[in-house]
Design an enzyme around this catalytic site. Structure first.
Site, PDB file in Angstrom:
ATOM      1  N   GLY A 171      -6.437  50.868 153.203  1.00 35.45           N
ATOM      2  CA  GLY A 171      -7.402  51.682 152.472  1.00 35.45           C
ATOM      3  C   GLY A 171      -8.822  51.190 152.711  1.00 35.45           C
ATOM      4  N   GLY A 172      -9.676  51.461 151.730  1.00 37.62           N
ATOM      5  CA  GLY A 172     -11.083  51.086 151.848  1.00 37.62           C
ATOM      6  C   GLY A 172     -11.270  49.596 152.078  1.00 37.62           C
ATOM      7  N   GLY A 404     -27.166  53.925 187.410  1.00 43.89           N
ATOM      8  CA  GLY A 404     -27.460  53.620 186.004  1.00 43.89           C
ATOM      9  C   GLY A 404     -26.705  52.393 185.531  1.00 43.89           C
ATOM     10  CB  ALA A 405     -23.339  51.094 186.255  1.00 42.75           C
TER      11      ALA A 405
HETATM   12  C1  HXC Z   1      -2.200  46.495 141.723  1.00 41.64           C
HETATM   13  C2  HXC Z   1      -0.653  45.822 143.273  1.00 41.64           C
HETATM   14  C3  HXC Z   1      -1.352  46.510 144.286  1.00 41.64           C
HETATM   15  C4  HXC Z   1      -2.518  47.214 143.911  1.00 41.64           C
HETATM   16  C5  HXC Z   1       0.351  45.567 145.173  1.00 41.64           C
HETATM   17  N1  HXC Z   1       0.391  45.264 143.881  1.00 41.64           N
HETATM   18  N2  HXC Z   1      -0.683  46.338 145.452  1.00 41.64           N
HETATM   19  N3  HXC Z   1      -1.067  45.811 142.013  1.00 41.64           N
HETATM   20  N4  HXC Z   1      -2.898  47.167 142.638  1.00 41.64           N
HETATM   21  N5  HXC Z   1      -3.231  47.875 144.826  1.00 41.64           N
HETATM   22  C6  HXC Z   1       1.375  44.459 143.178  1.00 41.64           C
HETATM   23  C7  HXC Z   1       2.706  45.138 143.064  1.00 41.64           C
HETATM   24  O1  HXC Z   1       2.712  46.000 141.952  1.00 41.64           O
HETATM   25  C8  HXC Z   1       3.595  43.945 142.881  1.00 41.64           C
HETATM   26  O2  HXC Z   1       3.456  43.472 141.560  1.00 41.64           O
HETATM   27  C9  HXC Z   1       2.980  42.889 143.750  1.00 41.64           C
HETATM   28  O3  HXC Z   1       1.643  43.297 143.956  1.00 41.64           O
HETATM   29  C10 HXC Z   1       3.638  42.759 145.104  1.00 41.64           C
HETATM   30  O4  HXC Z   1       3.716  44.047 145.680  1.00 41.64           O
HETATM   31  P1  HXC Z   1       5.063  44.597 146.343  1.00 41.64           P
HETATM   32  O5  HXC Z   1       4.931  46.075 146.433  1.00 41.64           O
HETATM   33  O6  HXC Z   1       6.245  44.058 145.603  1.00 41.64           O
HETATM   34  O7  HXC Z   1       5.015  43.919 147.764  1.00 41.64           O
HETATM   35  P2  HXC Z   1       5.479  44.509 149.151  1.00 41.64           P
HETATM   36  O8  HXC Z   1       6.816  45.140 149.014  1.00 41.64           O
HETATM   37  O9  HXC Z   1       5.336  43.399 150.118  1.00 41.64           O
HETATM   38  O10 HXC Z   1       4.439  45.667 149.517  1.00 41.64           O
HETATM   39  C11 HXC Z   1       3.107  45.373 149.737  1.00 41.64           C
HETATM   40  C12 HXC Z   1       2.268  46.674 149.782  1.00 41.64           C
HETATM   41  C13 HXC Z   1       2.530  47.506 148.500  1.00 41.64           C
HETATM   42  C14 HXC Z   1       2.630  47.467 151.043  1.00 41.64           C
HETATM   43  C15 HXC Z   1       0.789  46.245 149.911  1.00 41.64           C
HETATM   44  O11 HXC Z   1       2.397  46.638 147.373  1.00 41.64           O
HETATM   45  C16 HXC Z   1       1.608  48.660 148.357  1.00 41.64           C
HETATM   46  O12 HXC Z   1       1.768  49.678 149.015  1.00 41.64           O
HETATM   47  N6  HXC Z   1       0.619  48.505 147.474  1.00 41.64           N
HETATM   48  C17 HXC Z   1      -0.293  49.562 147.132  1.00 41.64           C
HETATM   49  C18 HXC Z   1      -1.259  49.774 148.244  1.00 41.64           C
HETATM   50  C19 HXC Z   1      -2.318  50.764 147.856  1.00 41.64           C
HETATM   51  O13 HXC Z   1      -2.081  51.939 147.823  1.00 41.64           O
HETATM   52  N7  HXC Z   1      -3.480  50.220 147.475  1.00 41.64           N
HETATM   53  C20 HXC Z   1      -4.589  50.970 147.049  1.00 41.64           C
HETATM   54  C21 HXC Z   1      -5.287  51.375 148.335  1.00 41.64           C
HETATM   55  S1  HXC Z   1      -6.680  52.334 147.971  1.00 41.64           S
HETATM   56  P3  HXC Z   1       4.700  43.016 140.674  1.00 41.64           P
HETATM   57  O14 HXC Z   1       4.077  42.479 139.438  1.00 41.64           O
HETATM   58  O15 HXC Z   1       5.513  44.230 140.450  1.00 41.64           O
HETATM   59  O16 HXC Z   1       5.406  42.002 141.489  1.00 41.64           O
HETATM   60  C22 HXC Z   1      -7.868  51.220 148.063  1.00 41.64           C
HETATM   61  C23 HXC Z   1      -9.181  51.835 147.804  1.00 41.64           C
HETATM   62  C24 HXC Z   1     -10.243  50.850 148.029  1.00 41.64           C
HETATM   63  O17 HXC Z   1      -7.700  50.090 148.315  1.00 41.64           O
HETATM   64  C25 HXC Z   1     -11.474  51.606 148.199  1.00 41.64           C
HETATM   65  C26 HXC Z   1     -12.604  50.690 148.431  1.00 41.64           C
HETATM   66  C27 HXC Z   1     -13.751  51.476 148.880  1.00 41.64           C
END
Ligand code: HXC
Length: 514
Positions: A171-172, A404-405
């Site tokens: 993501g971001g 040019g290169a």
């Molecule tokens: C809160 C999060 C989190 C998040 C992971 N966790 N990502 N908590 N916010 N973004 C937590 C999970 O709930 C979990 O907590 C623990 O971290 C471990 O994650 P798992 O899913 O068990 O690990 P894994 O199976 O290895 O998968 C990793 C992952 C997945 C692929 C990164 O967690 C995932 O898809 N996360 C969400 C990604 C996402 O969509 N992020 C937002 C992107 S948008 P518990 O307590 O249950 O163990 C963004 C916008 C930013 O980032 C913009 C900026 C400009």
């Protein structure tokens, strides 16, 4: 509590926090072949040099179960330390704590380190291993990212910024590494703006996580990544090696290593580049013979490989090298090669690293795809970057330097401090065959033996223009040297140019064509 009890409590708290997300999550991290945040820091930093800040940081979230959720150090370890005795500031995301997700306090810790980097003139290193914006913190999380991006820009060109991608960076979140100078990605890490499932939902395309965000895709195809690492240990080794070539900030020179007492001619250099311009070779063999200990750290080795860029040392001084690569697409310049080289030239200029340019280039790549893709705009970046650079600029024309290169590869007119050529150089508007077909088309058609006449004219054109002597007579080339003497010549030129100073008109910033 008496003082002993208070100290005991303090130590207990510290031990607990330093365990991050706990033993089970640490084991999971290890099972996936990764180190934890603190293990990564231990490998990167000199022993006992780490001073942590923000160990007791805690999020202020209350929604979606956050009030009672302990997230040690808020999922990121931050502090200062030294790498080979040189100060760095660092933020290292801890995936074992809330998936390394970025909330308000997490990002505030990162920003504090960035600002300390700026104040102390020390490189900033960020180790990314995170699920991205902490979903439970909503806008506070986004705002935190915004502050990180803003500070990436404040640091840009002042201190080197290096990103290691050692886990997810989705993501971001991916825009922070993108705003830094170098990205090192491990083979198991993934970086992308939108993951496979979102892509499938929006565009219907099916792609694996590796094909989308693995380092091969994000270096070879997109050119986002600069170095591919086998694993965490390798990524850290790459980071340390990279730092060794760089100054700590834009007001310092890169660290200098020991120099040889005398440089002897290297006769093998006379043999590497074939005289026949149609024959190919690997320009990295030339570079290996010119630089200290054949130690060349190539950057973006698998992206736009028709141009080679990277760091090396000459008589102990760091140099940035840009070289056409005749064994890939004949070393032609195209959109990606121009982007790759221009960015590197600007980095070297920002951090006082002299530029050595090795030229063997047939021209810019012709084609509808290149024109529609904006080769004019992209190729212009090289002209802009070289012209704007005020570090010592030394160009070696080895063989072809056409059109040019020729200009874009740091000719005298772009203010190169030295342009030297080998006797094999051909400096011309275009290759002799093409030139003759344009200017003598009618004469060749009318000739009794057109094939013979064409060949005569090609020879005449080549003898006239396709040597370095005409260019040297007009001061476009400072000297023509035996290839064997290249290392010696460049070392002396770098000594002479070390005190180079150049002042340009004041302006907010130039407008490089983006
Ligand atoms: C809160 C999060 C989190 C998040 C992971 N966790 N990502 N908590 N916010 N973004 C937590 C999970 O709930 C979990 O907590 C623990 O971290 C471990 O994650 P798992 O899913 O068990 O690990 P894994 O199976 O290895 O998968 C990793 C992952 C997945 C692929 C990164 O967690 C995932 O898809 N996360 C969400 C990604 C996402 O969509 N992020 C937002 C992107 S948008 P518990 O307590 O249950 O163990 C963004 C916008 C930013 O980032 C913009 C900026 C400009």
């Amino acid at each position: 509590m008496n003082i002993d009890q208070k100290i005991q409590e303090l130590n207990q708290r510290k031990d607990e926090i330093q365990l991050g997300g706990g033993v089970a999550r640490i084991e999971k991290q290890h099972e996936g072949g990764s180190l934890t945040a603190r293990e990564r820091l231990n490998v990167l930093l000199d022993q006992d040099s780490f001073q942590e800040t923000g160990l007791f940081a805690r999020h202020r979230g209350t929604l979606f179960g956050m009030a009672e959720k302990e997230m040690h150090a808020d999922g990121v370890v931050t502090g200062a330390g030294s790498v080979n005795s040189r100060l760095v500031h660092i933020a290292c995301q801890d995936f074992t704590v809330g998936g390394g997700s970025v909330g308000e306090i997490h990002s505030a810790k990162i920003v504090q380190m960035m600002q300390s980097s700026l104040k102390t003139g020390s490189p900033f290193i960020m180790i990314n291993d995170s699920g991205g914006a902490r979903i439970q913190e909503g806008i506070d999380s986004l705002s935190g990212y915004g502050k990180v991006f803003y500070n990436n820009v404040m640091l840009s060109g002042v201190v080197p910024q290096i990103s290691l991608i050692c886990g997810p960076c989705a993501g971001g979140a991916a825009y922070s590494p993108a705003l830094t100078d170098f990205i090192i990605q491990t083979k198991s890490a993934r970086i992308f703006i939108t993951g496979p499932s979102v892509i499938k939902a929006v565009t219907g395309e099916e792609v694996s996580s590796e094909d989308l965000g693995g380092p091969a895709a994000q270096m070879n195809i997109s050119g986002v990544v600069h170095f591919i690492a086998e694993d965490d240990m390798d990524a850290i080794a790459i980071c340390k090696r990279l730092l060794s070539f760089l100054p700590s900030n834009n007001l310092e020179d890169p660290p200098r290593k020991e120099a040889e007492e005398t440089i002897l001619p290297d006769k093998q250099l006379n043999e590497i580049v074939p005289v026949d311009p149609k024959q190919s070779y690997d320009v990295r063999d030339v570079i290996g013979h010119v630089v200290d200990h054949a130690d060349f750290m190539e950057v973006q080795a698998f992206f736009a490989s028709n141009i080679v860029i990277g760091f090396a040392r000459l008589q102990g001084r760091s140099v940035g090298i840009v070289a056409n690569q005749p064994c890939v697409m004949a070393g032609v310049l195209d959109i990606n090669a121009s982007d790759k080289a221009a960015r590197f030239i600007r980095f070297c200029n920002a951090f006082n690293i002299p530029l050595l340019t090795f030229v063997d280039v047939p021209g810019f790549l012709p084609g509808v795809e290149q024109e529609y893709g904006g080769i004019i705009r992209h190729g212009a970046k090289m002209l802009f970057a070289y012209s704007a650079a005020t570090v010592p600029k030394i160009t070696v024309i080895m063989r072809k330097a056409y059109g040019g290169a020729y200009l874009a590869m740091c000719c005298k007119d772009l203010d190169a401090d030295r342009v030297i050529s080998w006797p094999t150089a051909e400096i011309a508007v275009m290759g002799a065959e093409g030139a003759v077909d344009v200017i003598f088309r009618n004469e060749i058609k009318k000739a009794e033996d057109p094939v013979l006449r064409r060949q005569e004219l090609i020879t005449e054109y080549r003898d006239t223009f396709s040597t370095p002597y005409v260019s040297a007579s007009r001061l476009h080339v400072d000297d023509i040297i035996e290839p064997a003497d290249t290392r010696r010549y460049l070392a002396l030129a770098l000594d002479i140019l070390h005190s180079k100073r150049e002042f340009r008109p004041q302006k907010k910033h130039g407008l490089i064509p983006l």
